[in-house]
Design an enzyme around this catalytic site. Structure first.
Site, PDB file in Angstrom:
ATOM      1  N   LYS A  17      49.910  42.733  26.937  1.00 16.89           N
ATOM      2  CA  LYS A  17      49.697  41.944  27.928  1.00 16.89           C
ATOM      3  C   LYS A  17      50.408  40.480  27.970  1.00 16.89           C
ATOM      4  O   LYS A  17      50.591  40.108  26.703  1.00 16.89           O
ATOM      5  CB  LYS A  17      48.393  41.569  28.156  1.00 16.89           C
ATOM      6  CG  LYS A  17      47.507  40.854  27.299  1.00 16.89           C
ATOM      7  CD  LYS A  17      46.302  40.351  27.643  1.00 16.89           C
ATOM      8  CE  LYS A  17      45.590  39.305  26.725  1.00 16.89           C
ATOM      9  NZ  LYS A  17      44.214  38.768  26.824  1.00 16.89           N
ATOM     10  N   LYS A  69      49.407  33.648  26.482  1.00 16.83           N
ATOM     11  CA  LYS A  69      49.339  32.245  25.989  1.00 16.83           C
ATOM     12  C   LYS A  69      49.812  32.320  24.538  1.00 16.83           C
ATOM     13  O   LYS A  69      50.486  31.096  24.228  1.00 16.83           O
ATOM     14  CB  LYS A  69      48.187  31.244  26.183  1.00 16.83           C
ATOM     15  CG  LYS A  69      47.873  31.274  27.603  1.00 16.83           C
ATOM     16  CD  LYS A  69      46.239  30.575  27.747  1.00 16.83           C
ATOM     17  CE  LYS A  69      46.006  30.676  29.181  1.00 16.83           C
ATOM     18  NZ  LYS A  69      44.427  30.253  29.334  1.00 16.83           N
ATOM     19  N   LYS A 125      41.179  38.861  18.561  1.00 15.82           N
ATOM     20  CA  LYS A 125      41.543  37.310  18.254  1.00 15.82           C
ATOM     21  C   LYS A 125      41.088  36.983  16.791  1.00 15.82           C
ATOM     22  O   LYS A 125      41.857  36.327  16.064  1.00 15.82           O
ATOM     23  CB  LYS A 125      40.755  36.341  19.189  1.00 15.82           C
ATOM     24  CG  LYS A 125      41.579  36.487  20.560  1.00 15.82           C
ATOM     25  CD  LYS A 125      40.938  35.156  21.245  1.00 15.82           C
ATOM     26  CE  LYS A 125      41.420  34.989  22.781  1.00 15.82           C
ATOM     27  NZ  LYS A 125      40.985  34.013  23.602  1.00 15.82           N
TER      28      LYS A 125
HETATM   29  P1  TYM Z   1      41.858  32.963  30.123  1.00 13.75           P
HETATM   30  O1  TYM Z   1      42.143  31.677  30.047  1.00 13.75           O
HETATM   31  O2  TYM Z   1      42.626  33.865  28.975  1.00 13.75           O
HETATM   32  O3  TYM Z   1      42.842  33.713  31.435  1.00 13.75           O
HETATM   33  C1  TYM Z   1      42.542  33.169  32.780  1.00 13.75           C
HETATM   34  C2  TYM Z   1      42.540  34.258  33.597  1.00 13.75           C
HETATM   35  O4  TYM Z   1      43.835  34.819  33.566  1.00 13.75           O
HETATM   36  C3  TYM Z   1      43.610  36.343  33.479  1.00 13.75           C
HETATM   37  N1  TYM Z   1      44.792  36.935  32.680  1.00 13.75           N
HETATM   38  C4  TYM Z   1      45.780  37.923  33.156  1.00 13.75           C
HETATM   39  N2  TYM Z   1      45.594  38.635  34.298  1.00 13.75           N
HETATM   40  C5  TYM Z   1      46.593  39.344  34.389  1.00 13.75           C
HETATM   41  N3  TYM Z   1      47.478  39.652  33.401  1.00 13.75           N
HETATM   42  C6  TYM Z   1      47.631  38.983  32.345  1.00 13.75           C
HETATM   43  N4  TYM Z   1      48.414  39.197  31.337  1.00 13.75           N
HETATM   44  C7  TYM Z   1      46.693  37.824  32.147  1.00 13.75           C
HETATM   45  N5  TYM Z   1      46.208  37.231  31.042  1.00 13.75           N
HETATM   46  C8  TYM Z   1      45.322  36.220  31.425  1.00 13.75           C
HETATM   47  C9  TYM Z   1      42.541  36.393  32.849  1.00 13.75           C
HETATM   48  O5  TYM Z   1      41.698  37.712  33.137  1.00 13.75           O
HETATM   49  C10 TYM Z   1      41.520  35.376  33.384  1.00 13.75           C
HETATM   50  O6  TYM Z   1      41.008  35.793  34.588  1.00 13.75           O
HETATM   51  N6  TYM Z   1      37.109  34.233  29.159  1.00 13.75           N
HETATM   52  C11 TYM Z   1      37.978  33.750  30.105  1.00 13.75           C
HETATM   53  C12 TYM Z   1      37.518  32.361  30.770  1.00 13.75           C
HETATM   54  C13 TYM Z   1      36.305  32.159  31.368  1.00 13.75           C
HETATM   55  C14 TYM Z   1      35.809  32.738  32.421  1.00 13.75           C
HETATM   56  C15 TYM Z   1      34.510  32.605  32.544  1.00 13.75           C
HETATM   57  C16 TYM Z   1      36.400  33.674  33.389  1.00 13.75           C
HETATM   58  C17 TYM Z   1      35.346  31.539  30.544  1.00 13.75           C
HETATM   59  N7  TYM Z   1      34.167  31.453  31.348  1.00 13.75           N
HETATM   60  C18 TYM Z   1      33.712  32.902  33.512  1.00 13.75           C
HETATM   61  C19 TYM Z   1      35.501  34.209  34.654  1.00 13.75           C
HETATM   62  C20 TYM Z   1      34.093  33.718  34.486  1.00 13.75           C
HETATM   63  C21 TYM Z   1      39.608  33.591  29.341  1.00 13.75           C
HETATM   64  O7  TYM Z   1      39.801  33.436  28.222  1.00 13.75           O
HETATM   65  O8  TYM Z   1      40.411  33.451  30.397  1.00 13.75           O
END
Ligand code: TYM
Length: 338
Positions: free
Chosen positions: A199, A202, A115
């Site tokens: 992957k 967003k 990032k």
């Molecule tokens: P974020 O917002 O990027 O994504 C949310 C969830 O979606 C999953 N994900 C995917 N799974 C499969 N294939 C993909 N291409 C894909 N893109 C995203 C992510 O793995 C995630 O589960 N840091 C985290 C948010 C967070 C969090 C937490 C998660 C903050 N605090 C505590 C668990 C526990 C994030 O940026 O997810």
């Protein structure tokens, strides 16, 4: 045996463009886990601002992620849906974890490297400390299970390391649990429709690279039609997909959406041309995502309801975290009014 009660926590960032990867990797699992666990699902607005967000868009995206949780089937009465910034424990515990985690640990985080890109000096301090806040999210509730996609497993490992170091440094064995990742066998890593080695994300500038949860049937059909493939028909075994990342991704999406394994999808489609397979994949995608998109739209038209869910969830989340934070402050040696 750990003394900690099973509890699920997960978060999604309100940064726009919720997509099929978020759904298949995480949100779909949120819905399933409600049957067997108490669950907290958090819209992590404080994580979102580690990269610049327009305030008005942030508010909108926060309501949108909450709407997606509800539309996908999370029950906000039986479980907890809230936004992170409404519960002070997240920021409070994150500060303590900033003092527990080591710089060397954060330096190994691949997501920061991706990032921040080549201009690290200009990245926010928040982006760097991001995983400490994520550990605080989970451990402020002593959550034991964390449904995530594969891209978050390194951050979860760090949360486990932080929990362990806190317990050891302060001489409080088992104070925090070692949270476990829950990954979907199919769906943990959904790739871009334009490049099977990247992957689905967003932030990809091409909207054709992802299926958004609020795409309508025409948009879904167009994106699948235009998805990159190779000229070969579908093979009979998973082994033959290993060197064909785009084909493997589409088969994986089909398997995840239809709740089967990739091998079973190949049994059905071995020898098929992609045109036929893509037609079936479109129908499946529209059938699964259409109702969720429609319900999200309905909820987004009622911001007062969605904000009510978030406020109610935040109050219930606070009630769980507050006594844990009192214990944390006591362990750390902070004086507080009793
Ligand atoms: P974020 O917002 O990027 O994504 C949310 C969830 O979606 C999953 N994900 C995917 N799974 C499969 N294939 C993909 N291409 C894909 N893109 C995203 C992510 O793995 C995630 O589960 N840091 C985290 C948010 C967070 C969090 C937490 C998660 C903050 N605090 C505590 C668990 C526990 C994030 O940026 O997810």
């Amino acid at each position: 045996m750990s003394r900690h009660k099973p509890l699920v926590f997960s978060g999604v960032q309100p940064t726009g463009n919720l997509h099929l990867g978020n759904y298949l990797g995480a949100i779909r699992n949120f819905v399933r886990l409600q049957q067997s666990y108490s669950c907290l699902y958090c819209v992590v607005d404080m994580h979102a601002i580690t990269i610049w967000q327009e305030p008005q868009e942030l508010r909108n995206a926060t309501r949108e992620v909450a709407s997606a949780f509800i539309a996908a089937g999370v029950d906000p009465k039986a479980h907890i849906i809230f936004n992170q910034s409404q519960v002070a424990a997240h920021a409070e515990l994150a500060w303590i974890f900033n003092c527990v985690a080591r710089i060397g640990w954060l330096n190994r985080m691949t997501q920061f490297k991706d990032k921040a890109g080549s201009n690290r000096e200009k990245a926010s301090v928040g982006l760097y400390a991001y995983p400490n806040l994520m550990a605080a999210d989970i451990l402020a509730y002593r959550a034991t299970h964390v449904p995530i996609g594969e891209d978050q497993t390194q951050h979860l490992e760090l949360a486990r390391d932080i929990a362990q170091k806190f317990n050891t440094d302060f001489g409080v064995p088992d104070f925090f649990p070692q949270p476990e990742a829950l990954l979907q066998p199919e769906g943990a890593r959904i790739m871009s429709l334009k490049d099977g080695t990247k992957k689905m994300s967003k932030s990809d500038p091409s909207d054709l690279s992802r299926i958004n949860l609020n795409d309508d049937a025409d948009a879904i059909a167009k994106k699948i039609r235009k998805a990159r493939t190779d000229p070969e028909p579908l093979p009979a075994t998973g082994k033959e997909l290993e060197s064909r990342p785009e084909a493997r991704n589409l088969v994986g999406i089909y398997a995840a959406l239809s709740d089967t394994a990739a091998g079973e999808v190949l049994q059905e489609f071995a020898g098929s041309e992609f045109s036929r397979f893509k037609g079936r994949l479109t129908d499946l995608c529209v059938a699964k995502l259409g109702p969720i998109g429609a319900e999200m739209k309905r909820l987004m038209a009622d911001p007062a309801y969605v904000e009510g869910v978030l406020a109610d969830g935040a109050a219930r989340a606070h009630a769980i975290a507050a006594p844990i934070m009192t214990e944390v402050y006591d362990v750390v040696g902070f004086i507080r009014a009793r």
